[in-house]
Write a protein that holds these residues in place. Structure first.
Motif, PDB file in Angstrom:
ATOM      1  N   GLY A  75       5.614  44.297  24.908  1.00  0.00           N
ATOM      2  CA  GLY A  75       4.778  45.345  25.472  1.00  0.00           C
ATOM      3  C   GLY A  75       5.425  46.709  25.464  1.00  0.00           C
ATOM      4  O   GLY A  75       5.100  47.584  26.279  1.00  0.00           O
ATOM      5  N   TRP A  76       6.352  46.934  24.522  1.00  0.00           N
ATOM      6  CA  TRP A  76       7.054  48.208  24.438  1.00  0.00           C
ATOM      7  C   TRP A  76       6.257  49.230  23.628  1.00  0.00           C
ATOM      8  O   TRP A  76       5.305  48.885  22.907  1.00  0.00           O
ATOM      9  N   LYS A  77       6.697  50.462  23.698  1.00  0.00           N
ATOM     10  CA  LYS A  77       6.132  51.549  22.890  1.00  0.00           C
ATOM     11  C   LYS A  77       7.114  51.868  21.762  1.00  0.00           C
ATOM     12  O   LYS A  77       8.327  51.848  21.964  1.00  0.00           O
ATOM     13  N   VAL A  78       6.566  52.162  20.579  1.00  0.00           N
ATOM     14  CA  VAL A  78       7.409  52.466  19.420  1.00  0.00           C
ATOM     15  C   VAL A  78       7.047  53.840  18.867  1.00  0.00           C
ATOM     16  O   VAL A  78       5.871  54.152  18.647  1.00  0.00           O
ATOM     17  N   LEU A  79       8.076  54.655  18.635  1.00  0.00           N
ATOM     18  CA  LEU A  79       7.906  55.973  18.017  1.00  0.00           C
ATOM     19  C   LEU A  79       8.505  55.955  16.622  1.00  0.00           C
ATOM     20  O   LEU A  79       9.621  55.455  16.428  1.00  0.00           O
ATOM     21  N   GLY A  80       7.801  56.493  15.663  1.00  0.00           N
ATOM     22  CA  GLY A  80       8.314  56.600  14.294  1.00  0.00           C
ATOM     23  C   GLY A  80       8.806  58.010  14.022  1.00  0.00           C
ATOM     24  O   GLY A  80       8.018  58.964  14.069  1.00  0.00           O
ATOM     25  N   ILE A  81      10.105  58.153  13.775  1.00  0.00           N
ATOM     26  CA  ILE A  81      10.675  59.468  13.436  1.00  0.00           C
ATOM     27  C   ILE A  81      10.416  59.729  11.952  1.00  0.00           C
ATOM     28  O   ILE A  81      10.709  58.878  11.106  1.00  0.00           O
ATOM     29  N   GLU A  82       9.900  60.876  11.627  1.00  0.00           N
ATOM     30  CA  GLU A  82       9.530  61.187  10.245  1.00  0.00           C
ATOM     31  C   GLU A  82      10.687  61.778   9.450  1.00  0.00           C
ATOM     32  O   GLU A  82      11.483  62.564   9.971  1.00  0.00           O
ATOM     33  N   ASP A  83      10.798  61.361   8.193  1.00  0.00           N
ATOM     34  CA  ASP A  83      11.752  61.922   7.230  1.00  0.00           C
ATOM     35  C   ASP A  83      13.209  61.760   7.658  1.00  0.00           C
ATOM     36  O   ASP A  83      14.024  62.694   7.558  1.00  0.00           O
ATOM     37  N   GLY A  84      13.545  60.566   8.135  1.00  0.00           N
ATOM     38  CA  GLY A  84      14.930  60.274   8.477  1.00  0.00           C
ATOM     39  C   GLY A  84      15.432  61.139   9.629  1.00  0.00           C
ATOM     40  O   GLY A  84      14.687  61.510  10.534  1.00  0.00           O
ATOM     41  N   PHE A  85      16.728  61.465   9.588  1.00  0.00           N
ATOM     42  CA  PHE A  85      17.319  62.286  10.652  1.00  0.00           C
ATOM     43  C   PHE A  85      16.772  63.703  10.643  1.00  0.00           C
ATOM     44  O   PHE A  85      16.887  64.424  11.644  1.00  0.00           O
ATOM     45  N   ASP A  86      16.147  64.123   9.528  1.00  0.00           N
ATOM     46  CA  ASP A  86      15.504  65.441   9.486  1.00  0.00           C
ATOM     47  C   ASP A  86      14.466  65.583  10.604  1.00  0.00           C
ATOM     48  O   ASP A  86      14.238  66.686  11.112  1.00  0.00           O
ATOM     49  N   GLY A  87      13.838  64.448  10.968  1.00  0.00           N
ATOM     50  CA  GLY A  87      12.793  64.481  11.983  1.00  0.00           C
ATOM     51  C   GLY A  87      13.305  64.757  13.383  1.00  0.00           C
ATOM     52  O   GLY A  87      12.507  64.973  14.305  1.00  0.00           O
ATOM     53  N   LEU A  88      14.624  64.779  13.560  1.00  0.00           N
ATOM     54  CA  LEU A  88      15.223  65.086  14.863  1.00  0.00           C
ATOM     55  C   LEU A  88      15.945  66.429  14.855  1.00  0.00           C
ATOM     56  O   LEU A  88      16.662  66.765  15.792  1.00  0.00           O
ATOM     57  N   VAL A  89      15.766  67.197  13.785  1.00  0.00           N
ATOM     58  CA  VAL A  89      16.347  68.538  13.682  1.00  0.00           C
ATOM     59  C   VAL A  89      15.225  69.565  13.852  1.00  0.00           C
ATOM     60  O   VAL A  89      14.150  69.417  13.269  1.00  0.00           O
ATOM     61  N   GLY A  90      15.499  70.596  14.629  1.00  0.00           N
ATOM     62  CA  GLY A  90      14.465  71.592  14.893  1.00  0.00           C
ATOM     63  C   GLY A  90      13.399  71.006  15.809  1.00  0.00           C
ATOM     64  O   GLY A  90      13.696  70.284  16.752  1.00  0.00           O
ATOM     65  N   GLN A  91      12.125  71.291  15.495  1.00  0.00           N
ATOM     66  CA  GLN A  91      11.026  70.705  16.261  1.00  0.00           C
ATOM     67  C   GLN A  91      10.904  69.235  15.870  1.00  0.00           C
ATOM     68  O   GLN A  91      10.678  68.919  14.700  1.00  0.00           O
ATOM     69  N   PRO A  92      11.077  68.295  16.811  1.00  0.00           N
ATOM     70  CA  PRO A  92      11.023  66.871  16.461  1.00  0.00           C
ATOM     71  C   PRO A  92       9.700  66.496  15.802  1.00  0.00           C
ATOM     72  O   PRO A  92       8.627  66.952  16.221  1.00  0.00           O
ATOM     73  N   ARG A  93       9.796  65.672  14.762  1.00  0.00           N
ATOM     74  CA  ARG A  93       8.604  65.190  14.064  1.00  0.00           C
ATOM     75  C   ARG A  93       8.547  63.668  14.222  1.00  0.00           C
ATOM     76  O   ARG A  93       9.384  62.951  13.676  1.00  0.00           O
ATOM     77  N   PHE A  94       7.556  63.222  14.957  1.00  0.00           N
ATOM     78  CA  PHE A  94       7.440  61.791  15.209  1.00  0.00           C
ATOM     79  C   PHE A  94       5.994  61.454  15.548  1.00  0.00           C
ATOM     80  O   PHE A  94       5.185  62.348  15.815  1.00  0.00           O
ATOM     81  N   ARG A  95       5.687  60.171  15.522  1.00  0.00           N
ATOM     82  CA  ARG A  95       4.352  59.729  15.923  1.00  0.00           C
ATOM     83  C   ARG A  95       4.448  58.337  16.532  1.00  0.00           C
ATOM     84  O   ARG A  95       5.380  57.585  16.256  1.00  0.00           O
ATOM     85  N   THR A  96       3.479  58.006  17.372  1.00  0.00           N
ATOM     86  CA  THR A  96       3.437  56.687  17.978  1.00  0.00           C
ATOM     87  C   THR A  96       2.986  55.670  16.935  1.00  0.00           C
ATOM     88  O   THR A  96       2.032  55.911  16.183  1.00  0.00           O
TER      89      THR A  96
END
Length: 362
Positions: free
Chosen positions: A33-54
């Motif tokens: 029953g956990w929630k999962v977030l997908g970070i987009e484009d590898g570690f790039d998705g955590l640089v600057g404005q985070p890019r992710f989706r549920t």
């Protein structure tokens, strides 16, 4: 206790990545029953404005047989050496603090990092900086220690083997030497196993610097014995004894990452000089990375995804999932990335190839 976990895919794309994502999402949601977030484009998705989706169950429906990765990937996104333009010049800077802050800002409790040697080294360093990380080993080169095999490798070997089967008919029809360049920067597993499966006559790998004179002699002997064609498989990282690897771009020209390419043409040129035969070069390149994963890779990837979620549940961070025998287990990331898994030049596989009459360049 409910958790939110994040997953990213780093490095080169690879058959089976989507199967890992699916395994993580279904295991996390259906069993826990956990929630999962997908970070987009590898570690790039955590640089600057985070890019992710549920990622919910609907988002992973139908992706098991798909190649590539629905999250995107990057092999240039090392946050400890990140390219940024400073005073009009592209410079590598450390943005790891930014990555740690962004990870905390999105509300994730743990990160599952799927990738090869480079991705897992970054994951290990971020784990030391406070991000709870579990690694999943991915590389078609099969060069990661700690696991018997990485997912994507089986598919790549199958793709190259099929190509060799097809090239045999045209090589025989035209009495040509076909030089086939395959992937394998430091490790020659793809070249060796596909070459064996595809009945190659010469296999050249990075672990055995080759002698071009002996390569030509072996092809000449085949011709004298009535075989008017030959198949040569060469890994991109193979190099002649006393020489260097053939590169398209040096590390200095490519932000610290050497880009290999051209060894097939190099070998073809020298064979053409010493033999009176037509020689053609085929570079399979990214064909080896794309398309539908094999059934083996679909199953292994799914098991890796499930095990990664289990390690998060256990709080077993700083570890990587791995296949040992028939079991999927946890190993320390540090042990997996300390050294590469290379072909043993005196090992059973090379010995079997040479006993079968394959010329290994020596």
């Amino acid at each position: 206790m409910s958790k939110t976990i994040a997953i990213l895919t780093g490095g080169g794309d690879c058959p089976g990545l989507n199967a890992v994502i699916r395994g993580v999402v279904r295991s996390a949601i259906l069993k826990r029953g956990w929630k999962v977030l997908g970070i987009e484009d590898g570690f790039d998705g955590l640089v600057g404005q985070p890019r992710f989706r549920t990622l919910d169950l609907a988002s992973v429906r139908g992706i098991l047989p798909r190649g590539g990765t629905i999250l995107g990937t990057s092999n240039r996104g090392n946050p400890f050496q990140y390219p940024r333009e400073i005073d009009g010049k592209e410079t590598l800077v450390d943005v790891s603090d930014e990555v740690v802050q962004n990870f905390r800002a999105i509300g994730a409790d743990a990160l599952i990092a799927v990738g090869g040697d480079g991705t897992l080294k970054i994951a290990r360093a971020l784990n030391e900086r406070g991000i709870p990380v579990v690694g999943v080993p991915k590389t078609i080169d099969n060069d990661l220690r700690g696991t018997d095999v990485t997912f994507g490798y089986n598919t790549a070997v199958g793709i190259v083997t099929e190509a060799l089967d097809r090239l045999h008919t045209t090589a025989e029809s035209h009495q040509r030497v076909m030089v086939v360049e395959v992937m394998g920067r430091d490790a020659g597993w793809i070249a060796l196993e596909s070459g064996l499966a595809g009945s190659a006559d010469v296999i050249l790998i990075p672990e055995i610097p080759f002698d071009l004179g002996k390569v030509c002699q072996a092809i000449r002997q085949r011709s004298a014995a009535g075989s008017r064609f030959s198949i040569v498989v060469v890994a991109e990282g193979a190099f002649p004894a006393g020489g260097d690897k053939v590169t398209q771009l040096s590390a200095e020209q490519n932000l610290g990452v050497e880009r290999l390419g051209g060894i097939g043409q190099f070998v073809s040129h020298h064979i053409r000089q010493c033999l009176d035969m037509e020689v053609r070069t085929v570079v399979l390149g990214h064909l080896q990375r794309g398309g539908t994963p094999s059934s083996f890779d679909r199953i292994l990837s799914s098991r890796f995804g499930v095990k990664a979620v289990e390690l998060v549940e256990q709080g077993s961070f700083g570890n990587m999932v791995a296949l040992r025998g028939r079991e999927v287990v946890a190993v320390e990331i540090e042990k997996a990335v300390g050294a590469l898994n290379l072909v043993d030049p005196e090992g059973d596989l090379v010995k079997a190839a040479e006993d079968l009459g394959v010329m290994m360049g020596r």
